[in-house]
Design an enzyme around this catalytic site. Structure first.
Site, PDB file in Angstrom:
ATOM      1  N   GLY A  48       7.555   4.594   8.065  1.00  0.00           N
ATOM      2  CA  GLY A  48       6.672   5.720   8.371  1.00  0.00           C
ATOM      3  C   GLY A  48       6.977   6.261   9.758  1.00  0.00           C
ATOM      4  CB  SER A  49       4.966   8.340  12.008  1.00  0.00           C
ATOM      5  OG  SER A  49       3.797   7.559  12.087  1.00  0.00           O
ATOM      6  CB  THR A  50       8.260   6.657  15.983  1.00  0.00           C
ATOM      7  OG1 THR A  50       9.505   6.816  15.281  1.00  0.00           O
ATOM      8  CG2 THR A  50       8.512   5.814  17.221  1.00  0.00           C
TER       9      THR A  50
ATOM     10  N   GLY B 196       4.424   2.922  13.802  1.00  0.00           N
ATOM     11  CA  GLY B 196       5.278   1.753  14.054  1.00  0.00           C
ATOM     12  C   GLY B 196       4.901   1.084  15.368  1.00  0.00           C
TER      13      GLY B 196
ATOM     14  CE  LYS C 202      -1.850   2.308   3.406  1.00  0.00           C
ATOM     15  NZ  LYS C 202      -1.575   3.659   2.881  1.00  0.00           N
TER      16      LYS C 202
ATOM     17  CB  CYS D  77      13.347   8.565   7.668  1.00  0.00           C
ATOM     18  SG  CYS D  77      14.111   7.608   6.377  1.00  0.00           S
TER      19      CYS D  77
HETATM   20  P1  NAI Z   1       2.306   7.650   8.796  1.00  0.00           P
HETATM   21  O1  NAI Z   1       3.218   6.826   9.587  1.00  0.00           O
HETATM   22  O2  NAI Z   1       0.940   7.901   9.313  1.00  0.00           O
HETATM   23  O3  NAI Z   1       2.101   7.012   7.346  1.00  0.00           O
HETATM   24  C1  NAI Z   1       2.949   6.081   6.737  1.00  0.00           C
HETATM   25  C2  NAI Z   1       2.110   4.989   6.087  1.00  0.00           C
HETATM   26  O4  NAI Z   1       1.406   4.262   7.081  1.00  0.00           O
HETATM   27  C3  NAI Z   1       1.060   5.469   5.121  1.00  0.00           C
HETATM   28  O5  NAI Z   1       0.982   4.579   4.038  1.00  0.00           O
HETATM   29  C4  NAI Z   1      -0.215   5.419   5.940  1.00  0.00           C
HETATM   30  O6  NAI Z   1      -1.362   5.270   5.172  1.00  0.00           O
HETATM   31  C5  NAI Z   1       0.013   4.195   6.782  1.00  0.00           C
HETATM   32  N1  NAI Z   1      -0.711   4.148   8.051  1.00  0.00           N
HETATM   33  C6  NAI Z   1      -1.176   5.179   8.794  1.00  0.00           C
HETATM   34  N2  NAI Z   1      -1.771   4.722   9.916  1.00  0.00           N
HETATM   35  C7  NAI Z   1      -1.704   3.372   9.875  1.00  0.00           C
HETATM   36  C8  NAI Z   1      -2.122   2.326  10.739  1.00  0.00           C
HETATM   37  N3  NAI Z   1      -2.741   2.577  11.886  1.00  0.00           N
HETATM   38  N4  NAI Z   1      -1.852   1.059  10.391  1.00  0.00           N
HETATM   39  C9  NAI Z   1      -1.198   0.789   9.249  1.00  0.00           C
HETATM   40  N5  NAI Z   1      -0.792   1.728   8.389  1.00  0.00           N
HETATM   41  C10 NAI Z   1      -1.015   3.012   8.695  1.00  0.00           C
HETATM   42  O7  NAI Z   1       3.034   8.995   8.489  1.00  0.00           O
HETATM   43  P2  NAI Z   1       2.358  10.405   8.105  1.00  0.00           P
HETATM   44  O8  NAI Z   1       1.144  10.657   8.933  1.00  0.00           O
HETATM   45  O9  NAI Z   1       2.173  10.431   6.657  1.00  0.00           O
HETATM   46  O10 NAI Z   1       3.484  11.413   8.558  1.00  0.00           O
HETATM   47  C11 NAI Z   1       3.562  11.838   9.915  1.00  0.00           C
HETATM   48  C12 NAI Z   1       4.965  11.939  10.384  1.00  0.00           C
HETATM   49  O11 NAI Z   1       5.612  10.668  10.287  1.00  0.00           O
HETATM   50  C13 NAI Z   1       5.867  12.847   9.577  1.00  0.00           C
HETATM   51  O12 NAI Z   1       5.746  14.168   9.994  1.00  0.00           O
HETATM   52  C14 NAI Z   1       7.215  12.282   9.888  1.00  0.00           C
HETATM   53  O13 NAI Z   1       7.679  12.790  11.121  1.00  0.00           O
HETATM   54  C15 NAI Z   1       6.978  10.796  10.010  1.00  0.00           C
HETATM   55  N6  NAI Z   1       7.299  10.070   8.785  1.00  0.00           N
HETATM   56  C16 NAI Z   1       8.446   9.366   8.722  1.00  0.00           C
HETATM   57  C17 NAI Z   1       8.801   8.713   7.572  1.00  0.00           C
HETATM   58  C18 NAI Z   1      10.045   7.942   7.448  1.00  0.00           C
HETATM   59  O14 NAI Z   1      10.521   7.749   6.340  1.00  0.00           O
HETATM   60  N7  NAI Z   1      10.609   7.426   8.512  1.00  0.00           N
HETATM   61  C19 NAI Z   1       7.973   8.794   6.369  1.00  0.00           C
HETATM   62  C20 NAI Z   1       6.748   9.497   6.552  1.00  0.00           C
HETATM   63  C21 NAI Z   1       6.461  10.127   7.709  1.00  0.00           C
END
Ligand code: NAI
Ligand code: MG
Length: 784
Positions: free
Chosen positions: A235-237, A240, A183, A291
């Site tokens: 994605g976000s901690t 995670g 996804k 990240c």
């Molecule tokens: P997020 O962690 O919510 O999204 C990443 C992915 O996870 C997306 O595909 C989203 O649809 C999915 N997702 C969201 N909630 C989920 C759940 N409960 N179960 C399974 N999948 C889920 O990140 P978001 O809201 O886009 O960004 C927020 C913050 O996260 C950013 O400001 C940044 O600090 C951090 N981030 C870190 C990243 C990295 O590469 N380590 C990448 C993106 C965001």
């Protein structure tokens, strides 16, 4: 001098969008399928706020269908074999190269990132990743012969490097023989959908790659699907953590690539002009939505003002604008919600007394733009020094001495990357091992390649992507399948009275072993231990929370064990084996008390001695590698011990299981806190004297006897425990994985399944060493 615009044409991308009528369905089972929800959401171009297309929102039933398609495709994909899979991966790589410009333009439009970056960095790395893994697919059976595929992999990726994260996930998964449901993030689905088309074009068998779209709810349905065998997430901690908790005790494997607050350390002898360009790459690449962005600038005080002036000067010349303009440096922020997060945190930085600086020019207003921003005079505890901003905001702090630099660098919950700038190679290589991070760049930053692993320490998550180390996330040991949920508890009623007659009588109470000393349990209570015939034969200390805390503290204090050479550690281990051999009879008798026959007891002791030899041998041989990365670097992949490791031993094989888990852990340089078998802890407590006479430094092995699941819960909840191995019940495993989400400690649990410790592969394998270490990749400039 004024720059003109140098626009990249969007026409091919627009044609592709039109061909699809601006609306995209789900791709699974080799077909495009309308979502059962009938719902679609918009994806925009953040540089001009215009809608690009409508994207299907998959609900739980759609997810279920996609997972079933992946499951159905699995047997054939496995049967296809290494070479067959290599051919497909190679075909994908070729196809990406053929369509590279379309991918780059589409990526920049959907995400807002500069076309120069998507064209020159993202997409070439994507192709490289598939080529590299076509090679690993080919070599799987020779290079990883003890391992097999995991099964159906659910992959959830973020929006900052949409196609690159897809490649990082899909290439190794397919190469190792798994099938996937992926996804993309809801802001940036388009290149993943183009990728699905490409899979179709090359005739990839239906169901091997399934692409479904949607937001967090769709992601959650993937995570919770019972037929998913592993989840790979970036994605976000926060999310995670949700995934760690949701999968606790289910047996699903997970790898998490989470956030960071990576230090960019500049020593006073660094080449400041290179540093300035490094800073641009560290925090303004991809608008800082990276990240591993070097978002904390740590500068030696003597040069701080000079460096800040140079940086401000450079910032004044950076250009923010439309992602398709080839002459811009910084594009648009992916979405309004992300822009708000940045604005809020910057305001907080100002409120907390930081000194904020932005260039004199203003950003275009058509899109979601944010100017490059520098904060100075920031205290290490300030919110903006601790929290990931994920935007073009650099936070600077100063240090005076080298130790202070290291302390500041490690003053974070995260541990993804670090960048060190100095002209002094001794200094750089002295600092690199002291930084707790998965990647360390020396005089460079944000360099990536498929041949190198990438991933975090601490709350930046666990698992590696890329390099050989990344492959292990997508395989499992073949021997794992022989572990059984059946309990082969200690034999009852088999112990003969006579076999225990020459052992200490009941009045002897064994204490705990902490910091190299035998200490009384804090509770003042003890636990009665019965032999196989049910007769009380001894008492051991009943450890509690306080004892575990003391043991963890002692383990932390024994840091010198980690800096000893592998050879020196091996000498201690051989000495332990030697002393165990001298007292063999005593240990045999002890095992016989718990119902083992003389033959079985002798076998357990001699196998234990042999195991100690194995890991003593490995102590200076389980080493890293130098990766063949593309840039002019040597990329050192170094295994580092986790640090302080908790080990909870199983009930069975009270000596052999203890030795088979504790010895590989300490051979790699970890210090351990061990909870031995609850019902038969005496083989472990008998080892105190062996440790004391074998030059094992105090605090390297700490032993706390007592109620296993009570003590393991304390270990799992302890923030200063870096990893936890648990061989116990299914419920205990669940509890451990759940609690571990808090500080993202690495866990290895058995879900209540027993391994046959006497069987090599199950009881003795490189796998133990892999679980006792994590790879740090250090990039050092090298050659022309
Ligand atoms: P997020 O962690 O919510 O999204 C990443 C992915 O996870 C997306 O595909 C989203 O649809 C999915 N997702 C969201 N909630 C989920 C759940 N409960 N179960 C399974 N999948 C889920 O990140 P978001 O809201 O886009 O960004 C927020 C913050 O996260 C950013 O400001 C940044 O600090 C951090 N981030 C870190 C990243 C990295 O590469 N380590 C990448 C993106 C965001
Ligand atoms: Mg978009």
């Amino acid at each position: 001098m004024e720059y003109g615009v140098a626009p990249e044409s969007p026409s091919a991308a627009n044609e592709w969008l039109e061909k699809n009528k601006g609306k995209f369905n789900l791709y699974f089972d080799g077909k495009w399928q309308t979502p059962l929800s009938k719902k679609y959401f918009d994806t925009i171009n953040p540089a001009n706020k215009k809608t690009l297309a409508k994207i299907a929102e998959a609900n739980a039933t759609d997810v279920d269908k996609a997972v079933k398609a992946a499951k159905k495709a699995l047997p054939k994909w496995v049967k296809l074999g290494a070479h067959g899979r290599a051919r497909y991966l190679y075909a994908i790589a070729r196809q990406i190269q053929k369509h590279s410009r379309l991918f780059a333009v589409l990526e920049s439009m959907d995400n807002g990132k500069p076309i120069r970056e998507s064209r020159d960095i993202d997409i070439p790395l994507v192709a490289r990743h598939f080529y590299h893994h076509a090679g690993w697919a080919q070599l799987r059976d020779t290079e990883l012969k003890d391992y097999k595929e995991i099964g159906v992999i659910a992959q959830i990726i973020p929006w900052n490097f949409p196609l690159l994260m897809l490649a990082w996930k899909i290439a190794p998964a397919l190469a190792m023989g798994n099938t996937v449901v992926l996804k993309p993030a809801e802001f940036t689905s388009l290149t993943a959908l183009l990728f699905a088309e490409l899979c179709d074009e090359i005739g990839l068998p239906a169901g091997v790659v399934n692409i479904i779209t949607g937001d967090g709810k769709t992601g959650a349905a993937m995570v919770n699907h019972p037929s998913v065998d592993k989840i790979a997430f970036t994605g976000s901690t926060d999310v995670g953590r949700i995934i760690r908790r949701a999968t606790a005790g289910t047996g699903k494997k997970i790898s998490l690539e989470l956030g960071g607050k990576s230090p960019f350390i500049v020593f006073e002898d660094a080449d400041l002009d290179s540093v300035v360009e490094g800073v641009v790459d560290a925090i303004w690449f991809n608008q800082g939505q990276v990240c591993c962005a070097g978002s904390r600038l740590l500068v030696q005080e003597s040069i701080a003002e000079r460096l800040y002036a140079k940086i401000r000067n450079r910032m004044e010349k950076l250009r923010v604008g439309d992602s398709l303009d080839k002459s811009i440096d910084i594009g648009a922020i992916v979405a309004p919600v992300q822009l708000q997060v940045i604005e809020k945190l910057v305001q907080q930085g100002v409120d907390e007394g930081g000194n904020m600086w932005q260039p004199s020019w203003s950003c275009p207003v058509e899109g979601y733009f944010y100017p490059p921003t520098l904060f100075t005079d920031v205290t290490p505890a300030a919110t903006i020094a601790q929290v990931e901003i994920f935007g073009p905001v650099l936070v600077a702090m100063t240090f005076r001495t080298h130790p202070e630099a290291i302390r500041l660098a490690n003053n974070t919950r995260y541990g993804l990357a670090a960048s060190i700038w100095t002209e002094n190679i001794n200094l750089a290589l002295d600092v690199a091992p002291k930084i707790k991070a998965g990647t360390v760049w020396i005089n460079c930053t944000n360099v990536f390649d498929a041949a190198s692993g990438f991933g975090g320490y601490r709350e930046s998550g666990f698992g590696r992507e890329g390099g050989k180390e990344g492959l292990y996330e997508y395989v499992k040991l073949r021997s794992e399948e022989s572990h059984t949920a059946k309990k082969t508890a200690l034999k009852k009623n088999a112990a003969s009275e006579s076999s225990s007659s020459d052992l200490p009588a009941i009045d002897r109470t064994t204490k705990l072993y902490v910091g190299g000393k035998q200490v009384r349990p804090d509770s003042g209570y003890s636990l009665t231990i019965k032999n196989g015939a049910g007769k009380s034969i001894a008492t051991v200390g009943l450890g509690n929370r306080k004892d575990i805390r003391n043991a963890v503290e002692a383990a932390h204090a024994a840091e010198s064990w980690t800096s000893m050479s592998g050879h020196a550690r091996a000498q201690v281990l051989y000495y332990i084996a030697e002393n165990l051999y001298i007292r063999e009879d005593e240990f045999i008798k002890r095992l016989m008390q718990f119902g083992l026959s003389k033959t079985d007891a002798s076998k357990e002791v001699s196998m234990s001695i042999e195991r100690i030899y194995t890991y003593a041998a490995y102590a200076d041989k389980y080493d890293g590698s130098v990766h063949h990365t593309l840039s002019r670097n040597v990329t050192l992949a170094m295994p580092e011990p986790l640090g302080v490791l908790g080990i909870v031993c199983p009930e069975e094989a009270p000596l052999l299981a203890f030795v088979s888990s504790v010895i590989p852990a300490i051979a790699m340089g970890n210090r351990v806190v061990v909870v031995p078998s609850e019902t038969a802890p005496l083989s472990a407590t008998d080892l105190y004297q062996i440790f004391e006479t074998s030059d094992l430094p105090g605090g390297v092995v700490n032993i706390v006897t007592g109620v296993r699941d009570e003590l393991s819960a304390v270990l799992a909840n302890h923030d200063d425990v870096d990893g936890l191995w648990y061989f116990g019940t299914l419920e205990g495993s669940k509890l451990i994985e759940n609690a571990a989400a808090e500080n993202m400690k690495r866990t290895w649990v058995n879900f209540g399944k027993q391994r046959d410790w006497s069987e090599n592969h199950a009881g003795e394998h490189e796998f133990f060493l892999r679980n006792a270490t994590q790879i740090k990749n250090i990039w050092i400039p090298y050659g022309e």
